[in-house]
Structures are given as C-alpha cells and as structure tokens.
Motif scaffolding. Structure first.
Motif, PDB file in Angstrom:
ATOM      1  N   ILE A 177      34.619   9.764 -43.613  1.00 28.32           N
ATOM      2  CA  ILE A 177      34.011  10.110 -43.056  1.00 28.32           C
ATOM      3  C   ILE A 177      33.457  10.106 -41.946  1.00 28.32           C
ATOM      4  O   ILE A 177      32.544   9.971 -41.317  1.00 28.32           O
ATOM      5  N   SER A 178      34.435   9.094 -41.582  1.00 30.42           N
ATOM      6  CA  SER A 178      33.960   8.256 -40.423  1.00 30.42           C
ATOM      7  C   SER A 178      34.344   8.680 -39.405  1.00 30.42           C
ATOM      8  O   SER A 178      33.581   8.470 -38.738  1.00 30.42           O
ATOM      9  N   THR A 179      34.478  10.238 -38.970  1.00 30.96           N
ATOM     10  CA  THR A 179      34.429  10.594 -38.423  1.00 30.96           C
ATOM     11  C   THR A 179      33.494  11.698 -37.867  1.00 30.96           C
ATOM     12  O   THR A 179      33.403  12.954 -37.376  1.00 30.96           O
ATOM     13  N   LEU A 180      33.200  11.989 -39.258  1.00 29.09           N
ATOM     14  CA  LEU A 180      32.018  13.920 -39.349  1.00 29.09           C
ATOM     15  C   LEU A 180      30.581  12.619 -38.480  1.00 29.09           C
ATOM     16  O   LEU A 180      30.587  11.641 -38.455  1.00 29.09           O
TER      17      LEU A 180
ATOM     18  N   LYS B 258      22.814  14.941 -52.769  1.00 30.23           N
ATOM     19  CA  LYS B 258      23.203  15.433 -51.265  1.00 30.23           C
ATOM     20  C   LYS B 258      23.381  13.418 -51.244  1.00 30.23           C
ATOM     21  O   LYS B 258      23.180  12.561 -51.914  1.00 30.23           O
ATOM     22  N   PHE B 259      23.911  13.275 -49.689  1.00 26.14           N
ATOM     23  CA  PHE B 259      24.349  11.980 -49.044  1.00 26.14           C
ATOM     24  C   PHE B 259      24.023  11.970 -47.317  1.00 26.14           C
ATOM     25  O   PHE B 259      23.722  13.009 -47.145  1.00 26.14           O
ATOM     26  N   LEU B 260      23.835  11.355 -47.053  1.00 30.81           N
ATOM     27  CA  LEU B 260      23.504  11.079 -45.453  1.00 30.81           C
ATOM     28  C   LEU B 260      24.473  10.121 -45.252  1.00 30.81           C
ATOM     29  O   LEU B 260      25.072   9.594 -45.698  1.00 30.81           O
ATOM     30  N   ILE B 261      24.756  10.578 -43.475  1.00 32.73           N
ATOM     31  CA  ILE B 261      25.566  10.081 -42.689  1.00 32.73           C
ATOM     32  C   ILE B 261      24.541   8.831 -41.759  1.00 32.73           C
ATOM     33  O   ILE B 261      24.792  10.229 -40.755  1.00 32.73           O
ATOM     34  N   PRO B 262      24.639   7.746 -41.297  1.00 28.25           N
ATOM     35  CA  PRO B 262      23.085   7.776 -40.321  1.00 28.25           C
ATOM     36  C   PRO B 262      24.367   7.793 -38.897  1.00 28.25           C
ATOM     37  O   PRO B 262      24.940   7.546 -38.804  1.00 28.25           O
TER      38      PRO B 262
ATOM     39  N   LEU C 227      28.185   9.246 -56.829  1.00 25.07           N
ATOM     40  CA  LEU C 227      28.289   8.623 -55.749  1.00 25.07           C
ATOM     41  C   LEU C 227      27.814   7.647 -55.090  1.00 25.07           C
ATOM     42  O   LEU C 227      26.741   8.198 -54.656  1.00 25.07           O
ATOM     43  N   TYR C 228      28.743   7.155 -53.930  1.00 24.50           N
ATOM     44  CA  TYR C 228      29.164   5.564 -53.439  1.00 24.50           C
ATOM     45  C   TYR C 228      29.424   5.871 -52.328  1.00 24.50           C
ATOM     46  O   TYR C 228      30.609   6.247 -51.961  1.00 24.50           O
ATOM     47  N   PRO C 229      29.415   4.792 -51.701  1.00 24.48           N
ATOM     48  CA  PRO C 229      27.398   4.340 -50.728  1.00 24.48           C
ATOM     49  C   PRO C 229      27.167   5.947 -50.471  1.00 24.48           C
ATOM     50  O   PRO C 229      27.785   6.700 -49.959  1.00 24.48           O
ATOM     51  N   ASN C 230      25.420   5.676 -50.895  1.00 23.51           N
ATOM     52  CA  ASN C 230      24.914   6.327 -49.705  1.00 23.51           C
ATOM     53  C   ASN C 230      23.241   6.057 -49.158  1.00 23.51           C
ATOM     54  O   ASN C 230      22.952   5.240 -50.009  1.00 23.51           O
ATOM     55  N   PRO C 231      23.311   6.078 -47.685  1.00 27.73           N
ATOM     56  CA  PRO C 231      23.669   5.989 -46.947  1.00 27.73           C
ATOM     57  C   PRO C 231      25.386   5.750 -46.576  1.00 27.73           C
ATOM     58  O   PRO C 231      25.264   4.177 -46.644  1.00 27.73           O
ATOM     59  N   THR C 232      26.027   6.438 -45.828  1.00 27.73           N
ATOM     60  CA  THR C 232      27.946   6.026 -45.364  1.00 27.73           C
ATOM     61  C   THR C 232      27.641   6.394 -44.476  1.00 27.73           C
ATOM     62  O   THR C 232      27.898   7.905 -44.299  1.00 27.73           O
ATOM     63  N   SER C 233      28.357   5.917 -43.111  1.00 29.50           N
ATOM     64  CA  SER C 233      28.915   6.144 -42.152  1.00 29.50           C
ATOM     65  C   SER C 233      30.668   6.123 -42.411  1.00 29.50           C
ATOM     66  O   SER C 233      31.430   6.748 -41.155  1.00 29.50           O
TER      67      SER C 233
ATOM     68  N   SER D 269      26.275  12.275 -38.070  1.00 22.15           N
ATOM     69  CA  SER D 269      25.536  11.896 -38.569  1.00 22.15           C
ATOM     70  C   SER D 269      24.518  13.022 -38.745  1.00 22.15           C
ATOM     71  O   SER D 269      24.470  14.839 -38.392  1.00 22.15           O
ATOM     72  N   GLY D 270      23.852  12.821 -39.979  1.00 22.92           N
ATOM     73  CA  GLY D 270      23.305  14.198 -40.799  1.00 22.92           C
ATOM     74  C   GLY D 270      22.988  14.298 -42.394  1.00 22.92           C
ATOM     75  O   GLY D 270      23.730  13.398 -42.893  1.00 22.92           O
ATOM     76  N   MET D 271      22.027  15.155 -42.573  1.00 20.52           N
ATOM     77  CA  MET D 271      22.295  14.629 -44.213  1.00 20.52           C
ATOM     78  C   MET D 271      23.303  16.435 -44.929  1.00 20.52           C
ATOM     79  O   MET D 271      23.801  17.415 -44.378  1.00 20.52           O
TER      80      MET D 271
END
Length: 498
Positions: free
Chosen positions: A472-475, A494-498, A426-432, A477-479
């Motif tokens: 996931i560009s429109t999601l 787990k993955f993070l959207i900064p 699962l990559y990249p992580n974090p990613t926006s 921010s959060g874990m």
C-alpha cells in the motif's frame, strides 16, 4: 485511486494463486472482447459477431442481459474503466429512455427476442419471448447487486416493475411455462415448455415477483422446482440428468444458464449433484463414441454445419460431432480438469478463431470432428456466455463466489446483517508500506475496502485463508475500513495509512 487498488488486488491474486496461465488469461479476456464487439453505441448487444464481413445481426434481448453481466466481470478485472457508465447506458435504452431506440414490448412488458439494432422494432419476425426477457432482467439485477449505484438501481427497478412475470406461467399444476407471448400480454396458445430446462430462470423470477403463495409463479415453484423430486431424470450409461422429457436429453447450456443466473440452483445440493451429472454424462457420451481426443467434448448450442446454420447439440443428437469448448468452460466449477482440456485444444490449433480487432485475438469456438473443413462464420453471444462465465469462475480470477454473490437477487445478498466472527490478523497498523492479512480458518471470504463514509472504494475481492501481503506504499494517507463478508454476516477492521 480505484484503478490503483484494482492493480494491487490483481497482484495479490497472482501471488496467492500459482495456477494463473497466460493462455487461459488471454482466452478469458478475449471472451469478454466478444461482447465488446457485439455492443452498439446505445448499449444494446447484437445476437452474433461475424468473424469476417459486415455485421447484420439484430439486437438479442437475452444477449443484452449477458452483456450487462460481462460489464461487471470487466469492471472487476479492470478491463473497462467506465463499465458502470456503459451499464447505465444499456439500462436507460432497454427501459425506453433513449428517444432513438424504442424496444418492442408486449402489454405485460415482455420484449421481442430480436430487435432492429437502430430502432428497437421487431426484427426477423421474432416472438415476445419469456426466457429472453428474463435473461435480460437477470443481467440487470446482477448489475444492481454488483455496482450498488443509485442511478443503476433506479432503472433496474423500473425494468423489474414493468413486467408481469406471472403472466409467463401457463399452468402451474402441469408445470407449463409459455415460450412465446402475444402482443396483448397473454401467452401464445400451445407454445409452452415443461420443467426442467433453462426456463427455471423464468420460474424463479415469477416466484420472487410476489410474496403471495397463491400466485401462479409460487405454485409452479412449489410443485416442480423447490426440489428435484418431480423433475424428469433420463439416464445415460447410469448417469441421471435433469430434463423436460423422461427419455430425451438437454443441451448442456441449459444447466449452465441455471447455475450462473439462478441463485437457488447453485445453493441446492440436489441441483448441484445433477449439475455434476450433466458434466459427467456429456463427457461420457464423447468417450463412448470412438475417434476423439480427450479434450474433445461439450454438447452446446451455436453455429452448425447444416442448412439452418444453428443447432443445440445434446446426447444422441450431434451427428456432425461438433465440439463446444464453451461448454467445457461452463462446467469448470464442477470439473477443474476442463482447464487442461481447453489448453490442449488451444495447443492443437483446433477450434481457434480470430476476432476481427486488427490484432491477433484468438478464441475457442465450435468445430466439427466429422467435418474438419467446416468453420463457423460467427459467434453467438448468448451461447458464448458459458465461456466467459466459466473462465471467470476459476479461482485465480473471480471464483464461483462472484456469481453466487451477485445472482442472489432476492435473498438480500447485498443486505448484510449480523456479526461475522473471523480469526483475522491485520498488521502492522498503522503502516504506509505493507499491510499483512492473515486468516486462520479455511474458507473463502469477500473483502471490500471502504472510506469512512461507507463509500465502496473498490470492487469486492475474494480470498481464501492464508497470508496476503498487500503493498500500500503508493496509497494516500487516511483511515480505511476493511470489510470482511461471509454470506450475510460481516465484520470490519480499520487501518491507518499515516
């Protein structure tokens, strides 16, 4: 958030499976629309939908169970924004929590086959039916597994606990199951069936209603249904199929009901071998009768051009040669070529009917090869379930895992335990922008997205091995937690959207 996630996942599915066909997609969506049209304001479902004219059919308690499953499908496909609330309305009504609708039930909790759509009283002088009641309960249990909602679970549990399922077993030694029940809760004398047919669903619920091996349900299951050994197996042109009679055949819908609603059936290799045989024997019967196109087959039940207007077709019992396209769909898990048959039928303009929705909404339904001028005036919901379920099971939509997951009522399908070992990158992580999932092992997994509290943020998504690119560009921010399941095993990332 949920609708956005559903949209993204739909795009993933389209990208990962090039077999999506616009006509099949429309037939799939319109199959669900049949149930939309049959639904009443209090969540009950009519027996049939007329293609023209004012509907008059009463509630079918079995079709109400199918309606509940249809809501799970519609929620997954994002066809109903409030599917959970609609299911809850239905469950409140069938459990007697709607003051204007009082479902007619006997002393052991079994429902009338047909009920007045306004009151719940007996309609058409119908019986207290074991199979119709148990199809309702199966649909309710399916909803409980799917939605995992406390309110839905409350009413499903109330429904389950209100029925004495073992009362439906007439004689576990001889294999008899009551077809009809009396008002006092006893079985109707002389009204019973023998294994094997769709009443396997009745046997399955009775077996699982008690852990006591001495109950009638457990004894019946052990004697007849735990294996296929003691079941009649008549043969057609060298193809043996299951039946309740050693010399007669069943309509194909009987096998399909068991496949989609009885978890044991689809998980048992022997039953699945006979399921494939049922498809082969059905299609072989049509090929043995000359004058049909390759796509014209399917021995099902529904509207018929005779005095009664309804018939359950079977091998050697379909004089008008009525084609049942919903049976072709119901066998798709074991006959993927049926998809081409449905497309060929649609393109030939045979068996096409328009739903009364103010727009061109076409479905495939029964037509007669011998009497081409005959057309059906209605579509029966309980029978049309094979079309909805079969199309849903196509890999480009929900896949057969959708049913094997949520029809697992008694084996803790949603009680996951144990650690799943899976080679997932699962990559990249974090990613926006884009999250990439890469699976090495060739098998199908179930993916769920959760927030950190464990709340389900989306409906499950089934994906095979390979690379999935997730925009996931429109999601927000959060874990997030990505949960991967395989049967009763699971693991998390787990993955993070900064």
């Amino acid at each position: 958030m949920k609708k956005l996630l559903l949209l993204l996942l739909s795009l993933i599915c389209l990208q990962s499976n090039a077999q999506v066909n616009d006509t099949i997609t429309e037939l799939f969506h319109n199959a669900y629309r049949v149930y939309q049209l049959q639904r009443s304001g209090d969540g009950m479902y009519r027996d049939s939908k007329l293609f023209e004219g004012l509907d008059f059919h009463p509630v079918s308690i079995a079709n109400t169970g199918i309606g509940l499953v249809s809501l799970c499908i519609a929620d997954t496909m994002d066809w109903e924004f409030n599917a959970k609330e609609l299911a809850l309305t239905t469950l409140k009504t069938v459990t007697g929590h709607d003051a204007s609708f009082r479902p007619d039930r006997n002393a052991n909790g079994f429902f009338r086959h047909f009920m007045d759509i306004n009151t719940g009283f007996n309609a058409w002088n119908s019986e207290y039916s074991t199979i119709d009641t148990d199809i309702l309960v199966s649909g309710a249990l399916f909803c409980k597994n799917y939605f995992q909602d406390d309110s839905i679970s409350k009413y499903v549990d109330e429904l389950w606990n209100s029925i004495d399922f073992n009362a439906a077993i007439a004689d576990p030694t001889l294999g008899r199951i009551y077809l009809e029940m009396e008002a006092n809760g006893s079985g109707k004398t002389g009204s019973y069936t023998l294994p094997y047919n769709e009443y396997m669903i009745v046997a399955w619920l009775a077996k699982n209603s008690s852990d006591d091996p001495n109950t009638a349900g457990n004894q019946l299951w052990s004697n007849f249904y735990s294996t296929t050994t003691n079941l009649p197996k008549p043969g057609y042109r060298g193809i043996n199929v299951l039946s309740d009679n050693g010399s007669a055949f069943l309509s194909s819908f009987t096998h399909q009901f068991n496949y989609y609603l009885c978890h044991y059936f689809a998980q048992n290799d022997s039953y699945m071998d006979f399921y494939r045989n049922a498809y082969k024997a059905d299609s072989a019967w049509w090929k043995n009768n000359s004058g049909f196109n390759e796509y014209e087959w399917g021995l099902g039940a529904g509207s018929y051009n005779n005095s009664s207007g309804y018939h359950a077709d079977k091998i050697n019992d379909n004089n008008s040669k009525v084609v049942s396209p919903h049976i072709i769909a119901g066998f798709l898990p074991v006959n993927p070529a049926g998809k081409r048959n449905l497309l060929d039928m649609y393109r030939s303009a045979k068996g096409r009917y328009q739903l009364p929705m103010g727009a061109l909404r076409l479905i495939l339904w029964r037509y007669s090869v011998n009497s081409p001028s005959w057309t059906a005036n209605e579509v029966q919901g309980i029978d049309y379930s094979s079309m909805l379920f079969g199309l849903a099971s196509l890999p480009e939509y929900l896949g057969p895992e959708f049913f094997s997951t949520y029809n697992d009522f008694f084996d803790s399908a949603t009680s996951i335990g144990g650690e799943l070992e899976v080679d997932l990158k699962l990559y990249p992580n974090p990613t926006s922008q884009q999250l990439i999932l890469h699976l090495e092992e060739i098998r199908k997994y179930e993916f769920r997205m959760l927030d950190l509290s464990g709340k389900l943020m989306k409906i499950p998504y089934f994906a095979s091995s390979g690379r999935i690119e997730w925009d996931i560009s429109t999601l927000s921010s959060g874990m997030y937690i990505l949960e991967i399941r395989d049967g009763k095993l699971k693991t998390e990332r787990k993955f993070l959207i900064p």
